[in-house]
Design an enzyme around this catalytic site. Structure first.
Site, short mmCIF file in Angstrom:
data_model
loop_
_atom_site.label_atom_id
_atom_site.label_comp_id
_atom_site.label_asym_id
_atom_site.label_seq_id
_atom_site.Cartn_x
_atom_site.Cartn_y
_atom_site.Cartn_z
N ASP A 445 0.84 -1.20 0.00
CA ASP A 445 0.00 0.00 0.00
C ASP A 445 0.87 1.25 0.00
OD1 ASP A 445 -2.27 1.54 0.17
OD2 ASP A 445 -3.08 0.54 1.95
N ASP A 514 -10.97 1.70 -2.72
CA ASP A 514 -11.52 1.46 -1.38
C ASP A 514 -13.05 1.55 -1.42
OD1 ASP A 514 -9.16 0.97 -0.11
OD2 ASP A 514 -8.93 2.98 0.72
#
Ligand code: GLA
Length: 693
Positions: A445, A514
């Site tokens: 990430d 997301d």
């Protein structure tokens, strides 16, 4: 195939269906001539003599140069801008021959005064109707040269009034397509944040009234993550041009004597068969050249269920439940390391948190493995929190200016991974993690943009940090993969901030967004599919009401939406009812039975011919096809939609089930008449499978 007419000095690059032609003109400029359908006769092309229209329209302005440089009477956007040691800021190139190496054509240019060469590289990818362009500049002199701008290429499209497509968006809203009419003036798309691109994406699509299945489309995708720029400009001389490459924003570097620099490649294509063919060309290129073989496992990820409250005990419980519904890979997300209880601490301290995992990670990993699943783990290696030990011990390891306050975002700093010791630290940390634990999957990430990139390890006045940063990320992962061959890497950047063709091939999957709302995802996935392959598109089924949209969507629709890509489950399955678990198990089983078609087949965005809000997609592979139909909300309940399928065998007979009834129809019928789909209610969806008998 590369054809060269030596006498006319014309170069002709041919793919299966297209042709790209340029040559050397009377001014010694490399001039673009043609990009379009295959003509197959290189002798037809001529290099006309271009004359100045007026003093205000000099030859340099009207010449469609393949690679315009800064200098002379050139005022349009250019591709290369340098300052020589004696402060000359002007390039005058001459043609210095060419080289052919298989499918690669190299046009060699050399400055007439300085020992500075520019190689224009064209790689012909015949089968995919693609040409890859990149440029290598070399300083063969004994003095240094400052490079201020170096694009991968310029393209010429012989039309005005085209339509341009790209993405806008932000966190939780990646891959939102916009289209814009190209007129006079410039369209700029770019990223300046160094690490993420939730807004524009590094590609262009320019079409002339194209549909999915018809019309001319010119397109290109840059194989680079991070700071890119694209300029689209309709010129006063009847064409549209595109430049694309490294963003010159906050960019500058010194090319030292005997050094070379190669730009990232720009993959370009043309078709007169609409957006579908464009996508297939790019998908096939990615599937066959970038993606590693094998079907992607169904994963479970604990992030939405637990956020930072990760504990060994609860992860084991989640893993057992995940196994019950058929999950094949269990991924622990953020929160397992250091003092990571919120966004404010832990990054950089990559030891297993003792309170959360008193006996380390192994009890969880062993449980996951004994359940027959693979194990994955989340990391954010490019970052550090101010409270982390790593930062306290190494305050100089982040991008910063000595006299300025250091800026946090999401409570974290960006590590200066262009420094050798920082890069080594990250490599070693990950190498240890992968060597000490039985890990099959890394979710990598990156959750904030880079800033204050002043104190890099480059010399004075150097501004190449954004470019070098991403190269360092690529290097680390490439190196890790040499040693840990089977580990899959997922590229995540606060969701879909690192979706591009630079990272794909080095990483294996994208975390698409997301935003896991199944309805929003239909749009995100639709846009994504234009350029990027389905097999790399991670999609999860999560809980309702969705944390972002607060929308409630039936579980079946949520599954169907996520089954459009590589399926994952990201909800708190400890709280799912028996009924939900049963449905989930059936859905995962169904996904496994169709995933080969989804992940490896051809993908089609089908036309919705009704006024109802249908979203229709098809996948085909060998003798099978899948139709995905979604109806978020019924508007006119009594009307079905007639869906025409694509890419079936006209003469083949296909068996399928609709409303519980088995039907057999010819491919020709299904493609021309179509199949009537009638969904009623809200959030209705179906996957229909067509098997060729
Ligand atoms: C980012 C990712 C999420 C999750 C969190 C963890 O936002 O996109 O999927 O991993 O970080 O902090």
């Amino acid at each position: 195939m590369i054809f060269i007419n030596e006498e006319k000095r014309i170069f002709n690059l041919r793919t299966e269906n297209t042709e790209y032609v340029f040559g050397l003109d009377n001014e010694n400029l490399i001039r673009h001539i043609y990009w379009g359908n295959k003509i197959n006769n290189e002798n037809d092309f001529e290099m006309d003599v271009l004359c100045e229209v007026s003093t205000n329209d000099p030859v340099y302005e009207i010449t469609p140069e393949e690679y315009p440089v800064f200098g002379g009477l050139r005022y349009s956007e250019n591709c290369l801008k340098v300052t020589f040691d004696d402060k000359t800021r002007d390039i005058v190139y001459k043609y210095d021959g060419y080289e052919v190496d298989g499918d690669l054509l190299v046009i060699k240019l050399k400055d007439v005064y300085y020992n500075f060469t520019i190689n224009l590289n064209y790689k012909v990818m015949e089968k995919y109707d693609l040409i890859e362009r990149f440029v290598t500049i070399t300083n063969e002199s004994d003095q240094s040269i400052v490079i201020e701008e170096v694009y991968s290429g310029q393209l010429h499209i012989p039309y005005e009034n085209l339509t341009f497509r790209n993405t806008h968006g932000h966190w939780g809203a990646e891959q939102q397509m916009f289209k814009q009419n190209v007129s006079y003036g410039k369209i700029t798309i770019e990223n300046r944040k160094g690490v993420s691109g939730h807004n524009n994406n590094p590609y262009f699509i320019l079409d002339k009234n194209a549909t999915e299945t018809s019309g001319e489309v010119f397109y290109g995708a840059l194989r680079m993550s991070g700071n890119f720029k694209g300029v689209i400009e309709q010129t006063p001389y009847g064409e549209t041009l595109v430049q694309m490459g490294i963003n010159p924003y906050d960019f500058q570097f010194t090319l030292n004597p005997k050094e070379s620099f190669t730009t990232p490649p720009l993959l370009c294509g043309y078709t007169d068969k609409g957006f579908e063919k464009m996508s297939h060309n790019l998908h096939n290129f990615a599937k066959e050249n970038l993606l590693r073989e094998g079907l992607r496992p169904v994963l479970y990820n604990s992030w939405e269920a637990t956020e930072f409250n990760v504990t060994c005990e609860e992860q084991i419980k989640l893993a057992r439940e995940a196994k019950k519904i058929g999950t094949e890979l269990f991924v622990v997300d953020d929160g397992w390391f250091g003092q990571r209880n919120s966004i404010h601490n832990g990054l950089g301290d990559w030891y297993v948190n003792k309170e959360k995992f008193p006996k380390g990670l192994n009890p969880l990993i062993e449980e996951v493995k004994s359940l027959g699943m693979k194990f994955g783990i989340w990391v954010e290696p490019e970052m550090v929190n101010p409270l982390s030990k790593l930062y306290i011990d190494n305050p100089d390891w982040i991008y910063h200016f000595k006299t300025r306050e250091r800026t946090t975002s999401r409570g974290q700093y960006v590590l200066n991974i262009t420094k050798k010791e920082v890069k080594e630290f990250i490599y070693n940390m990950l190498d240890n993690l992968l060597s000490n634990y039985d890990i099959d999957y890394i979710k990598w990430d990156v959750n904030r943009p880079i800033c204050e990139g002043g104190a890099t390890n480059l010399g004075e006045n150097e501004r190449k940090m954004a470019f070098d940063h991403i190269q360092a990320v690529y290097d680390i992962v490439k190196e890790l993969k040499k040693k840990h061959k089977n580990v899959l890497f997922e590229a995540c950047a606060s969701g879909g901030g690192r979706i591009d063709l630079g990272i794909l091939g080095i990483f294996d999957d994208f975390w698409t967004s997301d935003n896991t709302d199944a309805y929003d995802r239909l749009f995100i996935q639709h846009t994504y599919s234009h350029i990027y392959p389905i097999k790399a598109m991670r999609a999860w089924v999560t809980d309702c009401p969705n944390f972002l949209s607060q929308r409630n969507i039936p579980l079946r629709f949520r599954f169907h939406s996520a089954m459009m890509g590589t399926l994952g489950i990201g909800g708190n399955i400890l709280k799912w009812s028996d009924e939900d678990m049963k449905l989930a198990k059936d859905m995962v089983e169904e996904y496994k039975s169709i995933r080969e078609i989804v992940q490896e087949g051809d993908f089609f965005r089908l036309e919705n011919t009704s006024t109802n809000n249908y979203h229709l997609f098809e996948y085909t592979k060998d003798n099978e096809a899948l139709l995905f139909a979604f109806l978020p909300q019924t508007q006119i309940g009594h009307r079905p939609v007639r869906v025409k399928l694509r890419n079936l065998d006209e003469k083949g007979m296909y068996e399928y089930k609709i409303n519980g009834e088995t039907m057999v129809k010819s491919g020709s019928y299904l493609m021309n008449y179509g199949v009537n789909i009638h969904l009623r209610g809200d959030y209705q969806s179906e996957i229909i499978r067509f098997d060729r008998r």
